[in-house]
Write an enzyme that holds these catalytic residues in place. Sequence first.
Site, PDB file in Angstrom:
ATOM      1  N   GLY A   1       0.831  -1.205   0.000  1.00 10.40           N
ATOM      2  CA  GLY A   1       0.000   0.000   0.000  1.00 10.40           C
ATOM      3  C   GLY A   1       0.862   1.250   0.000  1.00 10.40           C
TER       4      GLY A   1
ATOM      5  N   ARG B   1      -2.484  14.567   2.502  1.00  7.79           N
ATOM      6  CA  ARG B   1      -1.737  13.739   3.446  1.00  7.79           C
ATOM      7  C   ARG B   1      -0.728  12.814   2.782  1.00  7.79           C
ATOM      8  NH1 ARG B   1      -6.513  11.941   2.099  1.00  7.79           N
ATOM      9  NH2 ARG B   1      -6.921   9.724   1.815  1.00  7.79           N
TER      10      ARG B   1
ATOM     11  N   ARG C   1      -6.298  -7.060   3.502  1.00  7.96           N
ATOM     12  CA  ARG C   1      -5.652  -7.363   4.784  1.00  7.96           C
ATOM     13  C   ARG C   1      -5.768  -8.855   5.096  1.00  7.96           C
ATOM     14  NH1 ARG C   1      -7.798  -2.059   6.973  1.00  7.96           N
ATOM     15  NH2 ARG C   1      -5.945  -0.881   7.509  1.00  7.96           N
TER      16      ARG C   1
ATOM     17  N   CYS D   1     -37.690  -3.541   3.495  1.00  4.81           N
ATOM     18  CA  CYS D   1     -38.945  -2.784   3.534  1.00  4.81           C
ATOM     19  C   CYS D   1     -38.738  -1.387   4.107  1.00  4.81           C
ATOM     20  CB  CYS D   1     -40.041  -3.560   4.268  1.00  4.81           C
ATOM     21  SG  CYS D   1     -39.477  -4.536   5.632  1.00  4.81           S
TER      22      CYS D   1
END
Lengths: 372, 617
Positions: free
Chosen positions: B26, B61, B124, B175
């Site tokens: 990542g 960031r 993960r 519903c």
Amino acid sequence: MKFAILLHPSEIVAAVGDCGTCIQFTSYKKMVEINTTELTEDEAELYDRQIRLWGLDSQKRLRKSKILLVGIKGIGAEICKNIILAGVKSVTILDNGVVTDEDSCSQFLAPRDQIGKNRAEASLSRAQQLNPMVQVTADSEDVADKPDTFFGDFDVICATECPVEQLIRINQVCREKSIKFFCCDVFGMFGYTFTDLQIHEYAEEVTVHNIASIQDCEGPAKKIAKVDPVKVTTKRTATFVPLQDVLDVDWSSETYIKRLPKTDCSYFLMRVLLRFRSKCGHDPSPKKRQEDIKELCSIRNEVLAKLEVPVDKVPDELFSHVFAELSPACAIVGGVMAQEIIKAVSQKESPHNNMFFFNPTKNVGFVDCIGH
Amino acid sequence: MAASIAGVFEENLKSAVETAKVLVVGAGGIGCELLKNLVLSGFKDIEIIDLDTIDVSNLNRQFLFHKQHVGKSKAAVARESALTFNPNACIKAYHDSITSSEYGVSFFKRFALVMNALDNRAARNHVNRMCLAADVPLVESGTAGYDGQVELIKKGLTQCYECQPKAAQKTFPGCTIRNTPSEPIHCIVWAKHLFNQLFGEDDPDEDVSPDMADPEAAGGAGDALKVASNEKGNVERVSTRSWSQSCKYEPEKLFHKLFHDDIKYLLSMDNLWKKRRPPTPLLWGNLPDAVAGCSRNDIESVLKDQKNWSIAECAQIFADSCRNLKNQFESLKDDDHLVWDKDDKNAMDFVASCANIRAYIFGISQKTRFDVKSMAGNIIPAIATTNAIIAGVVVLHAFNILQNNLESCQTVYLRPKPTHRNQLIVPEKFLNPPNPKCYVCSPKPQVTLCVDVNSMTVKDLEEQVLKKTLNMVAPDVILDGKGTVIISSEEGETTENNLKKLEELGIVDGSVLKVDDFLQNYELSITIVQRLVPKDGPDFDVVADSSQLKPKEDKAESSGANGASDQDDDLLEVVEEQNPNFTTADSKKRKTAGETDDGISKKQKTKDVVLVVRGEI
């Protein structure tokens, strides 16, 4: 039997929505200049993920704030990065030192081929690239040569890498001019922060339980009243003490002698390291590792004796973790410090009153109130 | 670089850092910070993988990326930027999914250490299994707003990522969505379903028309229903998609059906409105243009995303977005469809306007487009400082792992506020030992599958149970004792089984399936318990600990809410919210509408993390 809300109405400033955006705006126009009060669509897009956390009002306060950053080594670079990304109005980087080999442990703003050049100027270009909407300036003078009037231009001053005498002086000037003062340092893997906001007003969100429907228990339905937690913003005030008071604490006094067994080594380690910096004119140097560890031990003995604190409060082993400024420690302490600056500027959430320590031997970061 | 300067580190750490080969999974918020810390610390052999590209909303960031990098590979740009911090490091970047079969156990075995900087639970889970299979230490981390967490996962020593069941995503009864919404989120879910009905992937569980089978409407409504459907010439029998295509997505006609006729129809189910405020049908030509609680001046004054729209404005935005989406849809190839994306202007405008019109009809408070985007897109706020702090702790863990000091790698939490002991960065006291009944990391992993073997198909078993719930990538399934191959991961080998019911292949109450995922090097045995599908209940339940073979839906549901309490130091778990996950009793439910399952996860673009209270095992 009926339920009631146990909160004084005067404390409630505004009810807040899901994203904490309780503020109504009064004027909107498409803007080019940074100086106006409203956010542009570009800013809203860039800052989207943080506005969803701290709200538009905080973002607007951030973009009005002028920050002075004294010292731009490892922890300075981290703070610089974080507050520029957050979108303050301006950051002035003040540092009269030069880029060294040791800076490569954590100072990522100064390029590696700038060794020997002024550290503030070498860091300017990369700092500016982090966010073109922030005015970033470099100043290569010595903070000791700056007159008191220099500091008056800023809303926040954050000092790193300074000898303690200089910290006390800047803190004093900040008090006279009502400037929010922070200082912090990283030594190896260890770090501390100190905050003096003098008298600080801020808003804090608290959850109260609001009564949605009140049911009489004697009634035939005998339903349970529905209690909805509601977030309300309350206004609070915190009072701070200057750094001098933190250093003047009498650890042999009744109050502090009681606190001593529960007090982590970090405060005393900080005292030893600040004394080393003042006495030797530099921080513990990797090149003279063994020599400086010896010096640290002798300074430790001297400092702790003066404070009337047992020498074993700062064991020798700690000194193997205090060389250079290590990147992970700078990220941790610089992250905490930058978030405190953001909190202070946006006047939101309770600030750390007044010290934060990171102890790498236990992976623990804690807030301590010293000198009140 | 710290490790290359003599005297900075102690000798053993210095050499370990300089020689260790590490993997960062990542290159987002945590990944950027992590890569910076690694190169500055002196790591020289780093590989980083991310399938995502850079978006403007990352730039506040993910500081290795700048505006000129928008649209480029995160892994590649992160590598370039980090190399400027340390030109001597060797960084290999992969613009790819870590779940791809190229990254097998042998790939993972090359590393001394793997560091996760992920944003979704599926990835993960997968990396967790790969690191267990390769027996490589994994540092798992996550952030959400001001909260964060770092945790060591080491086979046999600590809990694995899947030792504790994670809370399921919040879902709503069909519903409520279709007939009786009472909160803004109900209208937003309905609007997203409507998007899919008109332009997206057809899912029968995402019907948006009135639900005639609503048990609450039973009795008294029957006659009205008959009359209504006769009058409309059985419009309800035609799918929403074909009906809208037949009227060429004409906004006025769509509006009339959705916000007038369907609402009238709901009103005819009068049992629903005995204790509720009945909805108000709207007419296209007569829409209110005032905004509740705002004077005209205020309306003109804020960012477009932040202002409340009047119903007339909503209708206009609805009409515009419908036309644009129709064009987008019609420009696609025959079988293709649109995927809802919060960052697509028209898709977002459509959902914001529809949700607000429906909210108005039902007397529910309206939301700004900004707020609708948070809820519909399941956005978890993210800031630089939290990611920086967490990435710092990850690298301190890495230092300890490389020095073989695993006992010092307790799970560490970052809190928004100091705890009662004044701690902001809070370590646990001990390592959490593995759960002996974990269906992933225990020596003989097993689960029980409660299912109606006469109604579940082999395809459902593969897609819904093995892949979606148990997170496998390419499972092989054999019926134990008989040796029948039920599912083969080889393309085409067992296609003829797909539509068969489990029972037709001899899978009955008490059968045991041996499941093997070759890529994950993961073997699981599944015991079948025959159970008829309960009315309004899940199609199946997967239970890890067979001593808990009793329904626990309520618990799973109640713990799945957004932003759960973070008061208790020991109950927090950073997990991703988008994919429904393994819990004691949850899966795809009949008449249950998913709140958050949307196009994002289908595109594997999930990125947002949330804190939830860990469900009890």
